[in-house]
Design a protein around this motif. Structure first.
Motif, PDB file in Angstrom:
ATOM      1  N   ASP A  45     -63.419  64.483   8.560  1.00 49.60           N
ATOM      2  CA  ASP A  45     -62.373  63.900   9.389  1.00 49.60           C
ATOM      3  C   ASP A  45     -62.936  63.776  10.803  1.00 49.60           C
ATOM      4  O   ASP A  45     -62.590  64.532  11.698  1.00 49.60           O
ATOM      5  N   MET A  46     -63.844  62.826  10.958  1.00 49.54           N
ATOM      6  CA  MET A  46     -64.600  62.717  12.210  1.00 49.54           C
ATOM      7  C   MET A  46     -64.946  61.237  12.398  1.00 49.54           C
ATOM      8  O   MET A  46     -65.164  60.524  11.418  1.00 49.54           O
ATOM      9  N   SER A  47     -65.020  60.793  13.624  1.00 48.49           N
ATOM     10  CA  SER A  47     -65.401  59.396  13.860  1.00 48.49           C
ATOM     11  C   SER A  47     -66.874  59.230  13.513  1.00 48.49           C
ATOM     12  O   SER A  47     -67.642  60.192  13.552  1.00 48.49           O
ATOM     13  N   LEU A  48     -67.280  57.999  13.175  1.00 51.66           N
ATOM     14  CA  LEU A  48     -68.683  57.765  12.834  1.00 51.66           C
ATOM     15  C   LEU A  48     -69.579  58.134  14.026  1.00 51.66           C
ATOM     16  O   LEU A  48     -70.650  58.716  13.853  1.00 51.66           O
ATOM     17  N   ALA A  49     -69.084  57.811  15.235  1.00 51.87           N
ATOM     18  CA  ALA A  49     -69.841  58.151  16.444  1.00 51.87           C
ATOM     19  C   ALA A  49     -70.040  59.661  16.535  1.00 51.87           C
ATOM     20  O   ALA A  49     -71.124  60.142  16.885  1.00 51.87           O
ATOM     21  N   GLY A  50     -69.010  60.398  16.185  1.00 56.09           N
ATOM     22  CA  GLY A  50     -69.076  61.863  16.201  1.00 56.09           C
ATOM     23  C   GLY A  50     -70.097  62.368  15.195  1.00 56.09           C
ATOM     24  O   GLY A  50     -70.868  63.289  15.486  1.00 56.09           O
ATOM     25  N   ALA A  61     -70.586  61.208   6.528  1.00 57.25           N
ATOM     26  CA  ALA A  61     -69.346  60.964   7.263  1.00 57.25           C
ATOM     27  C   ALA A  61     -68.132  60.925   6.338  1.00 57.25           C
ATOM     28  O   ALA A  61     -67.043  61.343   6.718  1.00 57.25           O
ATOM     29  N   SER A 113     -73.679  57.677   6.450  1.00 60.94           N
ATOM     30  CA  SER A 113     -72.327  57.290   6.012  1.00 60.94           C
ATOM     31  C   SER A 113     -71.836  58.181   4.871  1.00 60.94           C
ATOM     32  O   SER A 113     -70.649  58.480   4.773  1.00 60.94           O
TER      33      SER A 113
END
Lengths: 105, 153
Positions: free
Chosen positions: A20-25, A16, A13
């Motif tokens: 600028d990226m999804s957590l999944a990414g 992350a 986290s």
């Protein structure tokens, strides 16, 4: 991400947060980096911590050296090409002058 | 845990040592071959500033456009022994000023030409790297990151 880990271990986290990226990414990216041996991850409770592997840095150093080597190599090649061009131009001029002289004679 | 990494290149030229040496230190020559060399590296080869104060202690610099940004390279001549030996610092970021990488070019006559050997000595001290992560090494690490990120974008 790798750059951030260069400053010390971080949780997924934390990695992350500035991105600028999804957590999944991010999770996917972490997995890729771990798969190719750039980082090591360890899960304690619910937190997965990522660490940069020193071997990866060594590989990065070798990569940097090879990049720099490729650059100087093309530099040398282009210098050779430039000097050959100069020689050709000079020979061309000399041949032209000789031909003119012969025509006059 | 300080260590050095080196890039080493040797090239044989059908030209005198003087001409090869001058190709490295004259701004007009540098502009010509560097444009082609940068293009060969897949860069734009759009050179802007090229300056060289060709003497011991003199400074040089050049810049080229990369993705709309000007990438600057600069340094000073630590040794200037025409046509045998040229040693210069190679800096691409202010953070490297304190401990710049060093390029040594030696040119030896051989037959009707010469052999040029270039050694680029770079610091690979990771402790040092940690202190300047934002620039320099950081740029390289980002370069490692990018293709991996792109592969699952």
């Amino acid at each position: 991400m790798v750059e951030r880990l260069g400053r010390g271990p971080a949780s997924v986290s934390e990695l992350a947060e500035p991105l600028d990226m999804s957590l999944a990414g991010v999770v996917q990216h972490v997995r890729s980096l771990a798969d190719c041996g750039v980082i090591r991850t360890r899960k304690v409770g619910r937190v997965r911590t990522c660490t940069l592997r020193p071997e990866a840095l060594k590989a990065a150093g070798a990569w940097l050296a090879s990049q720099q080597e490729a650059f100087w190599k093309s530099g040398m090649r282009e210098i050779a090409r430039m000097l050959e061009d100069e020689d050709r131009t000079r020979r061309g001029k000399q041949a032209g002058a000789k031909a003119r002289k012969e025509r006059r004679a | 845990m300080s260590s050095r990494i080196q890039a080493r290149v040797t090239h044989r030229f059908n030209a005198s040592p003087e001409r090869v040496f001058d190709a490295w230190t004259r701004a007009d020559s540098v502009r010509r071959w560097l444009t082609a060399a940068l293009k060969e590296m897949g860069l734009e080869g759009d050179l802007r500033e090229v300056r060289a104060d060709a003497r011991l202690g003199g400074a040089y610099c050049f810049s080229d456009m990369r993705g709309g940004q000007e990438a600057r390279h600069w340094g000073t001549y630590l040794e200037f022994d025409r046509p045998r030996r040229l040693v210069f610092t190679w800096i691409t970021d202010e953070s490297e000023e304190a401990d710049p990488s060093v390029v040594t070019l030696t040119i030896e006559p051989e037959g009707s030409g010469c052999i040029a050997t270039l050694v680029h000595d770079m610091d690979a001290a990771w402790a040092d790297y940690l202190s300047r992560t934002e620039q320099g090494w950081g740029r390289m690490l980002r370069a490692i990151d990018a293709p991996i990120a792109a592969s699952h974008a």
